[in-house]
Design a protein around this motif. Structure first.
Motif, short mmCIF file in Angstrom:
data_model
loop_
_atom_site.label_atom_id
_atom_site.label_comp_id
_atom_site.label_asym_id
_atom_site.label_seq_id
_atom_site.Cartn_x
_atom_site.Cartn_y
_atom_site.Cartn_z
N LEU A 39 36.26 39.06 42.07
CA LEU A 39 36.28 38.82 40.63
C LEU A 39 37.72 38.66 40.13
O LEU A 39 37.99 37.84 39.25
CB LEU A 39 35.59 39.97 39.90
CG LEU A 39 34.06 40.02 40.01
CD1 LEU A 39 33.52 41.31 39.42
CD2 LEU A 39 33.43 38.82 39.31
N ILE A 78 39.15 35.13 40.58
CA ILE A 78 38.63 34.00 39.79
C ILE A 78 39.65 33.62 38.72
O ILE A 78 40.01 34.44 37.87
CB ILE A 78 37.28 34.35 39.16
CG1 ILE A 78 36.23 34.58 40.26
CG2 ILE A 78 36.82 33.24 38.22
CD1 ILE A 78 34.87 35.00 39.74
N ILE A 82 41.02 31.71 35.41
CA ILE A 82 40.47 31.30 34.12
C ILE A 82 41.52 30.48 33.37
O ILE A 82 42.70 30.85 33.32
CB ILE A 82 40.07 32.52 33.27
CG1 ILE A 82 38.90 33.25 33.94
CG2 ILE A 82 39.65 32.09 31.88
CD1 ILE A 82 38.46 34.47 33.18
N LYS A 117 32.95 35.98 34.26
CA LYS A 117 33.37 36.03 35.67
C LYS A 117 32.21 36.45 36.56
O LYS A 117 32.07 35.97 37.69
CB LYS A 117 34.54 37.01 35.83
CG LYS A 117 35.90 36.43 35.45
CD LYS A 117 36.99 37.41 35.87
CE LYS A 117 38.37 36.81 35.72
NZ LYS A 117 39.41 37.73 36.23
N GLU A 118 31.39 37.38 36.08
CA GLU A 118 30.23 37.83 36.85
C GLU A 118 29.29 36.66 37.12
O GLU A 118 28.79 36.50 38.24
CB GLU A 118 29.48 38.93 36.08
CG GLU A 118 30.15 40.28 36.09
CD GLU A 118 29.81 41.10 37.33
OE1 GLU A 118 29.00 40.63 38.14
OE2 GLU A 118 30.37 42.19 37.48
N TYR A 145 30.86 34.45 39.66
CA TYR A 145 30.77 35.09 40.98
C TYR A 145 29.41 34.85 41.61
O TYR A 145 29.29 34.56 42.81
CB TYR A 145 31.05 36.58 40.84
CG TYR A 145 30.83 37.38 42.09
CD1 TYR A 145 31.82 37.44 43.08
CD2 TYR A 145 29.65 38.09 42.30
CE1 TYR A 145 31.63 38.19 44.23
CE2 TYR A 145 29.45 38.82 43.45
CZ TYR A 145 30.44 38.88 44.41
OH TYR A 145 30.24 39.61 45.55
N ASN A 175 35.14 30.00 42.12
CA ASN A 175 36.40 30.73 42.15
C ASN A 175 37.32 30.37 40.98
O ASN A 175 38.45 30.83 40.92
CB ASN A 175 37.13 30.52 43.49
CG ASN A 175 37.38 29.05 43.79
OD1 ASN A 175 37.12 28.17 42.96
ND2 ASN A 175 37.87 28.77 44.98
N ALA A 180 32.31 26.55 35.50
CA ALA A 180 32.62 27.21 36.77
C ALA A 180 32.67 26.17 37.88
O ALA A 180 31.81 25.28 37.96
CB ALA A 180 31.56 28.26 37.07
#
Length: 202
Positions: A93, A96, A98, A160-161, A164, A169, A196
């Motif tokens: 997490l 990742i 952003i 993010k969850e 995931y 990523n 994503a």
């Protein structure tokens, strides 16, 4: 008529071997001896030549102790495995990326979907009071700032969850919105939306 499985004599009758007595059967079972198919004499011989009750109890206690240790070892291994999975997910997490900008066109990537994150918080009467005071003096409201920061972090974490779960990523084109959903009760919603994608380094 039944035959003793050890001495091969018939059990019962006038000339047969004596049927195992309840007291002999009880002593045999205490020692873990199967009395099935044995006459009383043969069963008594098994009892006399077999382990003592103390030895049997000690063996059973040792077996139970080993079983408990095995269960605890399995539970510890499962706990460690779960902790490793949680730690691995936490690291994934954190990796990742952003960005509010669109992703570069020359990248090798795969768009896997749209992800969202929402967080609803109540400002509370105390924050309302402090906000009124700071608004009067023209200063920054620390109470509101802290709550908005908390809501933002929660919303991003939930986005993010979702990324995931999609095995992405990166999240690009992130849009951020703050909405007051209940003016009378001071409820604020922080919402984030982004694309994503899986980015492969060349």
């Amino acid at each position: 008529m039944a035959v003793c499985r050890k001495c091969k004599k018939e059990i019962g009758g006038f000339f047969g071997a004596k049927k195992a007595l309840p007291v002999t059967i009880n002593e045999a079972e205490k020692r873990g001896i199967d009395p099935t198919g044995l006459c009383d004499d043969c069963l008594q011989n098994e009892v006399d030549s077999g382990p003592s009750i103390e030895a049997v109890l000690e063996a059973r206690n040792e077996a139970e102790r080993l079983r408990v240790l095995e269960v605890k070892a399995d539970e510890l291994a499962a706990k460690r495995k779960a902790e490793e999975l949680i730690e691995g997910k936490r690291r994934d997490l954190e990796k990742i990326v952003i960005s509010t900008s669109p992703h570069p066109a020359e990248w090798t990537h795969e768009i896997v979907g749209i992800v969202n994150g929402f967080s609803v918080i109540g400002t509370g009467p105390l924050a309302e009071v402090f906000s009124s005071v700071t608004d009067f003096f023209g200063t920054e409201s620390k109470a509101y700032h802290e709550k908005l920061t908390l809501a933002k972090n929660k919303a991003i974490a939930r986005a993010k969850e979702e990324a995931y779960l999609l095995r992405a990523n990166m999240i690009f084109g992130l849009q951020v919105n703050i909405t007051e959903i209940s003016s009378s009760h001071g409820m604020l919603m922080f919402a984030v939306t982004g694309t994503a994608l899986k980015h492969e380094e060349k």
